[in-house]
Write an enzyme that holds these catalytic residues in place. Structure first.
Site, short mmCIF file in Angstrom:
data_model
loop_
_atom_site.label_atom_id
_atom_site.label_comp_id
_atom_site.label_asym_id
_atom_site.label_seq_id
_atom_site.Cartn_x
_atom_site.Cartn_y
_atom_site.Cartn_z
N HIS A 289 0.82 -1.21 0.00
CA HIS A 289 0.00 0.00 0.00
C HIS A 289 0.86 1.27 0.00
O HIS A 289 0.93 1.95 -1.00
CB HIS A 289 -1.00 0.03 1.16
CG HIS A 289 -1.95 -1.10 1.17
ND1 HIS A 289 -2.78 -1.39 0.10
CD2 HIS A 289 -2.21 -2.06 2.11
CE1 HIS A 289 -3.50 -2.46 0.38
NE2 HIS A 289 -3.18 -2.89 1.58
N ASP A 340 -5.26 -8.37 -3.28
CA ASP A 340 -5.56 -8.02 -1.89
C ASP A 340 -6.88 -8.62 -1.42
O ASP A 340 -6.99 -9.82 -1.18
CB ASP A 340 -5.52 -6.51 -1.73
CG ASP A 340 -5.47 -6.05 -0.27
OD1 ASP A 340 -5.56 -6.91 0.62
OD2 ASP A 340 -5.36 -4.85 -0.02
#
Length: 475
Positions: A289, A340
């Site tokens: 991220h 994810d």
């Protein structure tokens, strides 16, 4: 050894026509050679002793960040539950699902997911796995059934796997204890390191074949700085480096503004600053991220040669924010992508929206093109495939000698490829059709997808549907 006659392919040196690729029994490419120019014509002759591939062959993509069990949530949290829904309210639903999953459930979820990954062009996956314990919170006796479920699913689907058992110890900065709903994630540092060492020792002893050994490996993840006290992270990372100097190490970091603010409040430093201060980051680390990184932090990560993995679909789904992709790439950063939370399982979509985010921010087009590669699709797919493979420690990411034969074949006759110039196929994949043109997929020298179909998809579709119905009813 099998030899393949590719009429069109993207190699390390760029787009080529008419190349013959030799693949060893262990799935590694051993030779590349030019074929007869006449063989490049549609319907032309194959080189003697080869399997002809009519289509456009590109490197398979690495999925550098996946939570397989969250496939059970996809589409089921898209409603308003409060006036200010956010990552933190979504997390409560994630905990509820995590506390329902049994090993056999996880294997079904993961197998279905891995089939979907292959159909979208992912040929390897890093599974960031923090489901360690039984639903009661007690550890498994003997081998960890939840860990084994992931490996079994990858073997069944035929996708290459980097398994990342994840250290998870606290609920927030300051060493706050885990909450009851996090009990399945708990891991003691010493016991965790012993379990990882046992896995790596088993891998070094070898599997039933060299091909299988090259398809699955172990790395390690630290869930986040709020879930692993910094002293424990330092100690574990150093011990792991002694065990395997090239071990992939991944961590969630700076995904949420509240996370950054809590870190500053507790330590006086931002989370990426803390990681840079440790001196641990190198080319074997992947920061997941890094949404709220500063310019200085991005430059520091790039200078350390650590990768950043973004999942634009998840970050958008959770309202995380925008990663400053252009700045990171301009600093020489290595970027990769992952699915994810599985809200989208498509590298083409991740990369398309990576570019579109920048266009919306900067109000211009082709932001992520480079002077050496003006085609956005080519630049993004090429770099994400290569850097993703490096980040998860897999010998893939490009079609070249010494790398594994992980390929995606695009149907040159598909409408989404109509009118594509020789050097624009990846632009069409990202911006004119998504996954629709993906016809065949090879992993480690074996076809896992042919004609758009996986051998297990009909078997697993009803099993997956029944499991989803049970989870929804129980939830």
């Amino acid at each position: 050894m099998p030899r393949y006659h590719m009429t069109s392919a993207y190699l390390s040196q760029g787009w080529v026509r008419n190349v013959v690729v030799t693949v060893a029994d262990d799935g590694l490419i051993t030779a590349l050679e030019a074929g007869d120019p006449a063989g490049a014509r549609a319907g032309g002759p194959a080189v003697a002793g080869t399997e002809r591939i009519d289509g456009i062959v590109i490197p398979g993509m690495a999925n550098a960040h996946s939570h397989a069990f969250q496939r059970g949530m996809a589409g089921n949290t898209e409603y308003r539950s409060s006036a200010r829904d956010s990552f933190w309210t979504w997390r409560n639903a994630m905990y509820a699902l995590a506390n329902q999953i049994e090993p056999h459930d996880l294997q079904i979820l993961a197998t279905q997911l891995f089939i979907e990954m292959l159909k979208s062009g992912y040929t390897s996956v890093a599974e960031f796995h923090y489901l360690h314990r039984q639903r009661s919170g007690a550890p498994y006796s003997g081998s960890n059934a939840l860990w084994e479920a992931i490996g079994n699913a990858a073997s069944a689907a035929g996708i290459a796997l980097t398994f990342l058992p994840t250290l998870y110890q606290t609920s927030d900065f300051g060493g706050r204890p885990l909450r009851p709903e996090q009990a399945r994630f708990a891991s003691d540092t010493d016991a965790f390191l012993r379990a990882v060492e046992d896995r790596i020792d088993a891998e070094r002893r070898g599997s039933s074949s060299q091909r299988e050994m090259r398809m699955q490996r172990t790395g390690v993840a630290f869930h986040s700085l709020r879930a692993v006290p910094l002293d424990n992270l330092r100690r574990a990372a150093r011990q792991l480096r002694e065990l395997d100097a090239s071990l992939p190490l991944h961590i969630h970091v700076a995904e949420q503004l509240l996370e950054v603010q809590a870190c500053v409040s507790e330590t006086g430093r931002r989370p990426i600053e803390l990681l840079l201060d440790t001196g641990l980051l190198d080319r074997h680390w992947c920061l997941v991220h890094a949404t709220h990184a500063t310019a200085e932090e991005l430059e520091g990560v790039a200078a350390a040669a650590a990768a950043v993995c973004v999942s634009i679909s998840t970050e958008a789904n959770l309202g995380d924010g925008f990663f400053d992709t252009a700045r990171f790439l301009n600093a020489g950063g290595r970027l990769c992508v992952g699915s994810d939370s599985q809200s989208t399982v498509s590298p083409a979509e991740e990369l398309r929206w990576l570019e579109y985010q920048q266009r919306l921010r900067k109000k211009r087009r082709a932001v992520l093109a480079a002077s050496a590669e003006p085609h956005v699709g080519t630049r993004l797919w090429r770099d994400a495939a290569l850097h993703g493979a490096q980040a998860i420690g897999q010998p893939a990411g490009a079609i070249e000698v010494g790398r594994r034969a992980d390929w995606v074949v695009l149907d040159a006759g598909h409408p989404s490829m109509a009118g594509a110039a020789a050097d624009a196929a990846l632009d069409h994949l990202l911006f004119a059709g998504g996954n629709a043109a993906i016809r065949d997929v090879m992993v480690a020298g074996r076809w896992t997808l042919t004609g758009g179909r996986h051998a297990l998809e009909d078997e697993f579709r009803p099993r997956f549907a029944a499991l989803m119905q049970r989870l929804i009813t129980a939830g």
